[in-house]
Design a protein around this motif. Structure first.
Motif, PDB file in Angstrom:
ATOM      1  N   LYS A 181      -7.382  14.911   3.656  1.00  0.00           N
ATOM      2  CA  LYS A 181      -8.257  14.201   4.585  1.00  0.00           C
ATOM      3  C   LYS A 181      -9.072  13.127   3.871  1.00  0.00           C
ATOM      4  CE  LYS A 181     -11.453  15.018   8.410  1.00  0.00           C
ATOM      5  NZ  LYS A 181     -12.141  16.063   9.213  1.00  0.00           N
ATOM      6  N   LYS A 182      -9.480  13.402   2.640  1.00  0.00           N
ATOM      7  CA  LYS A 182     -10.225  12.405   1.861  1.00  0.00           C
ATOM      8  C   LYS A 182      -9.375  11.166   1.625  1.00  0.00           C
ATOM      9  CE  LYS A 182     -13.099  15.812  -0.566  1.00  0.00           C
ATOM     10  NZ  LYS A 182     -13.354  16.487  -1.868  1.00  0.00           N
ATOM     11  N   TYR A 183      -8.096  11.383   1.281  1.00  0.00           N
ATOM     12  CA  TYR A 183      -7.194  10.246   1.091  1.00  0.00           C
ATOM     13  C   TYR A 183      -6.979   9.503   2.409  1.00  0.00           C
ATOM     14  CZ  TYR A 183      -5.900  11.350  -3.728  1.00  0.00           C
ATOM     15  OH  TYR A 183      -5.916  11.536  -5.088  1.00  0.00           O
ATOM     16  N   LYS A 190      -9.461   1.297   3.495  1.00  0.00           N
ATOM     17  CA  LYS A 190      -9.071   0.264   2.538  1.00  0.00           C
ATOM     18  C   LYS A 190      -7.579  -0.055   2.556  1.00  0.00           C
ATOM     19  CE  LYS A 190     -12.792   1.647  -0.609  1.00  0.00           C
ATOM     20  NZ  LYS A 190     -13.119   2.085  -1.998  1.00  0.00           N
ATOM     21  N   GLY A 191      -6.830   0.706   3.360  1.00  0.00           N
ATOM     22  CA  GLY A 191      -5.385   0.540   3.373  1.00  0.00           C
ATOM     23  C   GLY A 191      -4.737   1.484   2.393  1.00  0.00           C
ATOM     24  N   GLY A 192      -3.622   2.083   2.801  1.00  0.00           N
ATOM     25  CA  GLY A 192      -2.933   3.030   1.935  1.00  0.00           C
ATOM     26  C   GLY A 192      -1.926   3.845   2.723  1.00  0.00           C
ATOM     27  N   MET A 197      -1.197   8.885   8.877  1.00  0.00           N
ATOM     28  CA  MET A 197      -0.483  10.156   8.737  1.00  0.00           C
ATOM     29  C   MET A 197      -0.689  11.034   9.971  1.00  0.00           C
ATOM     30  SD  MET A 197      -0.788  12.884   5.597  1.00  0.00           S
ATOM     31  CE  MET A 197       0.416  14.203   5.374  1.00  0.00           C
ATOM     32  N   ALA A 198       0.411  11.563  10.504  1.00  0.00           N
ATOM     33  CA  ALA A 198       0.365  12.345  11.744  1.00  0.00           C
ATOM     34  C   ALA A 198      -0.498  13.590  11.619  1.00  0.00           C
ATOM     35  CB  ALA A 198       1.782  12.740  12.160  1.00  0.00           C
ATOM     36  N   THR A 212       8.784   7.775   4.477  1.00  0.00           N
ATOM     37  CA  THR A 212       9.103   7.978   3.068  1.00  0.00           C
ATOM     38  C   THR A 212       7.901   7.660   2.195  1.00  0.00           C
ATOM     39  OG1 THR A 212      11.444   7.506   3.416  1.00  0.00           O
ATOM     40  CG2 THR A 212      10.610   7.231   1.176  1.00  0.00           C
ATOM     41  N   GLU A 213       7.152   6.627   2.561  1.00  0.00           N
ATOM     42  CA  GLU A 213       5.960   6.258   1.796  1.00  0.00           C
ATOM     43  C   GLU A 213       4.933   7.379   1.816  1.00  0.00           C
ATOM     44  OE1 GLU A 213       3.030   2.366   1.409  1.00  0.00           O
ATOM     45  OE2 GLU A 213       3.644   3.019   3.417  1.00  0.00           O
TER      46      GLU A 213
END
Length: 229
Positions: A181-183, A190-192, A197-198, A212-213
C-alpha cells in the motif's frame, strides 16, 4: 483431481474487516518452461501485454490461511496447505463473483499468479503458483453440502468456473499488504508501476489481474529491504 480442500475466501468473508478484499481454491501436470520465474533475474519471461489490451498475463489470487468455519466447514487454505499436497496442485473453486470468474476464464496454462493470504492478521503475498488447467465447471456450485452451493446455477448452464493451480515457490520474504500500500500511494502521487494496481483499485475481488510491469515490480520487492517511512 487434487484432494478436496477449501481454498477460498468467500465473497461473504471479505466484509469482515480483516482485509481489503474478497477471496476464493487451488492438479499436477507437467510444468512448462515458458513462463518460469527466474530466481536470479527476478523477472518473469512472459511477454508484455499490448497497450490497452483487456487480456492479462499475470494474476493475484486470494485465499484464507487461518481457520474460519462456514456451516461447520473450515475454509482455511494457505500456501502451506497447497505445498503440502502430494502433487502440490489443487482446483481453485468457490469463486462467486462474476468479475473474478471472468478473470479466471481468461487465464492460460503456464501463467503465474501470486498466492495472496487474505482475511487474516497480516494479509499479503506469500508465494507464487502456476495455472496448470484452464477454466472449467466448478463442481461445488451443484453440491448442496458445500458452502458455495448455488441453487440458481443449472447443470446445462453453469454459472461458475474454476482453474487448477500448482505451487511454484514461496516468496523470499512475505510481502505484507501494508508495504504494498505504501508503494501504491507513492506511485499514485509520483507515478510508478503500482499506481493502478487492482489490489487497491478493485480491492474486493478475490481474483485480480496484474500487468507484467506490476508483476515484475512486486517480484523485485522480495530482494529489497521492507520500505520504511
Amino acid at each position: 483431481m487434487a484432494p478436496k480442500k477449501k481454498a477460498r475466501v468467500s465473497e461473504r468473508a471479505v466484509n469482515s474487516g480483516k482485509d481489503d478484499g474478497e477471496t476464493a481454491s487451488p492438479v499436477k501436470q507437467k510444468v512448462g518452461d515458458k513462463r518460469k520465474v527466474s530466481a536470479e533475474s527476478g523477472k518473469s519471461k512472459e511477454s508484455s501485454e499490448s497497450p490497452g489490451s483487456p487480456h492479462y498475463c499475470h494474476w493475484l489470487m486470494k485465499s484464507e490461511p487461518e481457520s474460519r468455519f462456514e456451516n461447520g466447514i473450515d475454509v482455511k487454505f494457505g500456501i502451506e496447505d497447497l505445498k503440502a499436497l502430494s502433487n502440490q496442485t489443487s482446483c481453485w473453486d468457490g469463486v462467486r463473483n462474476y468479475q473474478a470468474r471472468n478473470f479466471m476464464r481468461q487465464m492460460k496454462e503456464g501463467q503465474l499468479a501470486f498466492f495472496y493470504h487474505s482475511n487474516c492478521k497480516e494479509p499479503g503475498i506469500a508465494g507464487i503458483t502456476e495455472i496448470v488447467k484452464e477454466a472449467y465447471v466448478d463442481h461445488t456450485q451443484f453440491d448442496k453440502k458445500d458452502v458455495h452451493y448455488d441453487a440458481t446455477s443449472k447443470a446445462d448452464n453453469p454459472k461458475w468456473s474454476m482453474v487448477d493451480v500448482q505451487y511454484q515457490r514461496m516468496m523470499k520474504r512475505f510481502l505484507p499488504l501494508s508495504e504494498l500500500k505504501k508503494y501504491h500511494l507513492q506511485h499514485r502521487a509520483k507515478g510508478g508501476p503500482l499506481k493502478d494496481m487492482a489490489l487497491f483499485t478493485r480491492a474486493r475481488l478475490s481474483v485480480q489481474p496484474l500487468t507484467t510491469e506490476e508483476f515484475d515490480f512486486v517480484l523485485s520487492l522480495e530482494d529489497k529491504e521492507p520500505l520504511r517511512t
